[in-house]
Design a protein around this motif. Structure first.
Motif, mmCIF file in Angstrom:
data_model
loop_
_atom_site.group_PDB
_atom_site.id
_atom_site.type_symbol
_atom_site.label_atom_id
_atom_site.label_comp_id
_atom_site.label_asym_id
_atom_site.label_seq_id
_atom_site.Cartn_x
_atom_site.Cartn_y
_atom_site.Cartn_z
ATOM 1 N N LEU B 344 0.835 -1.213 0.000
ATOM 2 C CA LEU B 344 0.000 0.000 0.000
ATOM 3 C C LEU B 344 0.863 1.253 0.000
ATOM 4 O O LEU B 344 0.615 2.212 -0.728
ATOM 5 N N CYS B 393 -14.804 1.462 -4.935
ATOM 6 C CA CYS B 393 -14.556 0.072 -4.597
ATOM 7 C C CYS B 393 -13.780 0.022 -3.294
ATOM 8 O O CYS B 393 -13.114 0.988 -2.922
ATOM 9 N N SER B 394 -13.884 -1.086 -2.606
ATOM 10 C CA SER B 394 -13.359 -1.158 -1.248
ATOM 11 C C SER B 394 -11.858 -0.958 -1.199
ATOM 12 O O SER B 394 -11.342 -0.358 -0.264
ATOM 13 N N SER B 395 -11.147 -1.416 -2.227
ATOM 14 C CA SER B 395 -9.695 -1.266 -2.179
ATOM 15 C C SER B 395 -9.309 0.207 -2.323
ATOM 16 O O SER B 395 -8.317 0.650 -1.749
ATOM 17 N N GLU B 396 -10.103 0.972 -3.060
ATOM 18 C CA GLU B 396 -9.826 2.409 -3.179
ATOM 19 C C GLU B 396 -10.043 3.108 -1.847
ATOM 20 O O GLU B 396 -9.252 3.948 -1.437
ATOM 21 N N LEU B 398 -9.869 1.771 1.066
ATOM 22 C CA LEU B 398 -8.777 1.342 1.925
ATOM 23 C C LEU B 398 -7.534 2.181 1.652
ATOM 24 O O LEU B 398 -6.913 2.723 2.575
ATOM 25 N N LEU B 399 -7.226 2.335 0.359
ATOM 26 C CA LEU B 399 -6.015 3.070 0.002
ATOM 27 C C LEU B 399 -6.122 4.534 0.437
ATOM 28 O O LEU B 399 -5.167 5.118 0.957
#
Lengths: 211, 620
Positions: B344, B393-396, B398-399
């Motif tokens: 990350l 989206c969840s990864s965005e 999170l980031l």
């Protein structure tokens, strides 16, 4: 502390606000100690500095409240806005995000102080020209739009630091002189020397009891 | 009316007293239609003169009246009372808004000063009150607030300072119990002030018209009746409040059944620790906790000893288990987590660079200013723009969250205790950063909050092991998290501290109450947020922290409160002597940071706990 003889005519209360890491404590330290603290630890809650200055021949004691920058602490720092005569709103010229948040800080400052509070915009870290992320003109335009006085400063070199604090005091003093700031009103952030009042939360500077 | 008759026997609610000194005077309180109280201190001759029918020499009397001392209580801010005890005369002084103080009034020995203050307190209500208020004693009588006994400096002299405080939202209410006297009568010069004090007051006796006397007597009696009821009620109220304070806030703060007066305990040293780790008995665990609480951890190499003992003290390891198998697991887990967020971090660095280059390009191509200033977004400032268009989206997410936290951690780690030798080493600073990021990655919802670095740093200095540090830090945070912003712990601490001061040191409490801001006790905000870490040097922080942890498992989970109380009472003479207000206190304690004598403060804190234990036991 308070036992010192009164050699000033007024106390002006200032607050310094702005995002974390913009250099609020360093500005205060530069102004009160004329030194740059390179690894000044972040402020928890509030800290506090004083310095006596002179405006139009009058000695004025500045009582400067330095606040924590992180959003989470705003509930705490907000309680210190009340009764500020001057607010120094600081951003970091090398970090646009700190500039983008100014509107939010300004809203707080306007809502939580009185209409006469002088708000001064400071773009700090002017020594880091190479990393500049916010053009002077842009911030100047923002300041003009919102009726703020604006200077770019450097807590590191000391450039314009003195001027920012003094100019704010001059404006406050001017407001007193032309009557737009009513000293009898509550929470003006200006306290004439040796005035005791029952409910202002101020106790007498020194209570000599020779009885 | 013979004044001498009153000498020895002031009725419980009498407002008048006579001085026995050579120049005897007559003290009385008067309330006018606007509810304003004035105090008169009149020579006795004048009083005798005024009780004569005043038609003949009225002008002379009027002249004399002007010479008598009269104080408008509305102008008064402080009342000082100095009294050795009831067998000695007492002195009253009044300080007005300008700081000017009246000549001292000498009252004879006995309860006169108390009677006077009681009458004054009643008269001032409802617009003003005495601060601190008088206490309701055991009977119906009021009592002076209890002063904390001071070991030094004139132990027998009691000095009270009462502040006159306007009761918020209460405009002065005109005193309408008594009508103004009917107009054209021969009355003394001050009939404008209706005397509320006593039916046998000279001013009422002076009126020549019988009907008026009767009317005034009736009104005065009625007024007295109200006052007696009001006083009884307020006395009862104060008493109940006091009991409530203790019951509500203080009863549960300490364990009373485990009073172990082991002040002669030895500190934990290498020899004892070795014994603990060989035998591992529950008795030894109790002794270990008790030793840490009373004497701390000392030894030829305290750092090494702490490194071994702290995980047990904090509760990371059970007393009868060895560190070994677990530490291995912790390390494995930690390494995995670091590898995980490194990915990350790389992405964040990439985006930061792109954004910077883009900003530069924009700056050089078009100087048109952006309008992004209108943004009111605060916490989520690094949210990429495309998120507004599409469903994030969840990864965005999170980031984005990770990026915000990473930037904050970088800002604070960089300036964390750099004056300490350990952190002048870049490697150690990097180590601190890694642990901080790993912790925040574990608790991303909570995120990084300023102050966490401060709490983490001393643990890292002791352990010099990132995996062990993060585990102990997590346990520490599970308790201290409650004091962080947007939770209720801090308010509880401040309110408990307030109650403690009220019970243990009423004099300080009255000073704090004098300025309304001060009652928030915000000067102690940083104390509770960081368990005093910023107030103390590193060596003292270790000592105080281990005492807090040991207390947590023995006497009280609120040791920090008593340590805070100890800090305040330790400087009580300075605080009272210079009549510190809210700003003075913040400044004073900020300046005292890292200069406290922690051994002395710890001792005081333990004594405060004992005092409260005794107090609570008595109450039960």
């Amino acid at each position: 502390m308070t036992a010192a003889p009164y050699n000033y005519s007024y106390i002006f209360k200032y607050i310094i606000i702005g995002d974390m890491g913009v250099g609020k404590s360093c500005l205060l330290h530069q102004f009160t100690e004329k030194k740059f603290l390179s690894d000044c630890p972040h402020t928890i809650g509030v800290e506090f500095g004083t310095r006596i200055i002179e405006v139009s021949g009058q000695k004025i004691k500045l009582q400067i409240w330095d606040t924590a920058g992180q959003e989470r602490f705003r509930a705490v720092t907000r309680s210190y806005y009340r009764g500020a005569a001057g607010a120094l709103m600081v951003y970091d010229i090398t970090r646009r995000s700190t500039y983008n948040h100014l509107s939010s800080w300004l809203t707080d400052a306007r809502n939580l102080t009185n209409p006469n509070t002088v708000i001064f915009l400071i773009g700090n870290k002017s020594d880091l020209e190479g990393q500049r992320d916010v053009p002077y003109e842009e911030a100047k335009a923002f300041a003009d739009e919102n009726g703020l006085t604006f200077l770019e400063c450097s807590a590191k070199t000391g450039e314009n630091v003195e001027d920012s604090f003094l100019e704010t005091a001059r404006k406050i003093y001017q407001n007193i002189m032309d009557g737009s700031l009513d000293l009898n009103a509550a929470d003006t952030g200006v306290q004439p020397k040796q005035t005791l009042s029952r409910n202002s939360g101020q106790t007498p500077e020194k209570k000599d009891c020779n009885c | 009316m013979g004044l001498e008759e009153q000498l020895g026997q002031p009725a419980p609610i009498t407002d008048e007293m006579v001085d026995r000194t050579s120049s005897s005077r007559y003290l009385s309180l008067h309330k006018n239609h606007d509810g304003e109280i004035s105090l008169k201190w009149t020579p006795n001759q004048l009083m005798h003169a005024s009780s004569q029918p005043c038609s003949a020499n009225g002008k002379d009397i009027e002249q004399n009246w002007k010479q008598a001392i009269q104080i408008q209580m509305q102008d008064i801010i402080y009342i000082h009372l100095h009294q050795k005890d009831e067998n000695y005369p007492s002195t009253l002084t009044f300080v007005n808004c300008e700081g000017v103080q009246s000549a001292p009034l000498q009252l004879p020995a006995g309860q006169h000063s108390l009677v006077f203050l009681t009458a004054l307190e009643t008269g001032l209500a409802p617009s003003l009150r005495l601060d601190p208020p008088l206490w309701a004693g055991h009977g119906k009588e009021k009592a002076l607030p209890r002063l904390r006994k001071r070991s030094t400096a004139s132990p027998s002299m009691m000095d009270y300072v009462f502040r006159l405080v306007r009761i918020a939202g209460n405009d002065p209410i005109p005193f309408d119990d008594i009508e103004p006297p009917s107009p054209p009568l021969e009355t003394p010069p001050n009939t404008a002030n209706n005397c509320i004090s006593l039916p046998n007051s000279p001013y009422i006796m002076d009126t020549n018209v019988d009907s008026l006397i009767n009317m005034q007597m009736g009104k005065a009696c009625e007024s007295m009746r109200h006052q007696i009821l009001a006083r009884a009620f307020y006395g009862w109220l104060t008493y109940c409040r006091h009991l409530k304070t203790i019951r509500k806030h203080l009863l549960y703060l300490v364990e009373t059944n485990v009073v172990q007066g082991e002040e002669d305990a030895q500190p934990v040293d290498e020899e004892f620790w070795k014994k603990c780790r060989t035998e591992k008995t529950p008795e030894l665990e109790q002794e270990f906790l008790s030793r840490v609480y009373w004497k701390g951890i000392e030894g030829s190499n305290p750092k090494e000893l702490r490194r071994q003992a702290w995980p047990y003290l904090i509760g990371l390891f059970k007393w009868d288990e060895n560190q070994e198998p677990k530490t291995g697991e912790f390390t494995k887990k930690y390494r995995r987590e670091v590898d995980d967020w490194r990915v990350l971090e790389a992405e964040v660095r990439k985006r930061d660079e792109e954004a910077f280059i883009a900003a530069r390009a924009k700056k050089f191509s078009s100087p048109v200013r952006e309008c992004s200033i209108a943004s009111d977004v605060f916490e989520e400032d690094n949210r990429p723009e495309e998120l507004n268009k599409d469903e994030p989206c969840s990864s965005e997410i999170l980031l984005t969250t990770f990026t915000t936290n990473l930037h904050r951690i970088d800002k604070d780690v960089e300036r964390c205790d750099r004056n300490l030798f350990f952190f002048s080493n870049k490697e150690n600073l990097e180590s601190l950063r890694r642990v901080m990021i790993t912790y925040v990655r574990r608790n991303l919802d909570e995120g990084y909050v300023q102050g966490m670095c401060d709490l983490l740093a001393p643990l890292l200095v002791i352990f010099e092991d990132e995996a062990l540090t993060i585990e102990c830090f997590s346990i520490l945070m599970s308790r201290l998290r409650e004091n962080f912003p947007q939770r209720t712990g801090m308010d509880e601490c401040l309110s408990n501290l307030r109650s403690l001061i009220q019970v243990i040191d009423p004099q300080i409490f009255s000073l704090l109450s004098a300025s309304t801001d001060c009652t928030h006790l915000y000067f102690s905000y940083r104390w509770f947020l960081l368990d005093f870490k910023r107030e103390l040097s590193y060596d003292c922080t270790y000592k105080v922290w281990e005492t807090i942890w040991a207390a947590n498992r023995t006497f009280t989970p609120h040791f920090a409160l008593f340590f805070a109380l100890a800090i305040i009472t330790n400087y009580r003479d300075v605080i009272i002597g210079s009549q510190m207000d809210f700003t003075d206190m913040i400044k004073f304690f900020n300046e005292m940071a890292e200069r406290h004598d922690c051994t002395r403060l710890l001792q005081a804190a333990r004594l405060h706990i004992k005092a409260l234990q005794n107090f609570v036991q008595q109450l039960r």
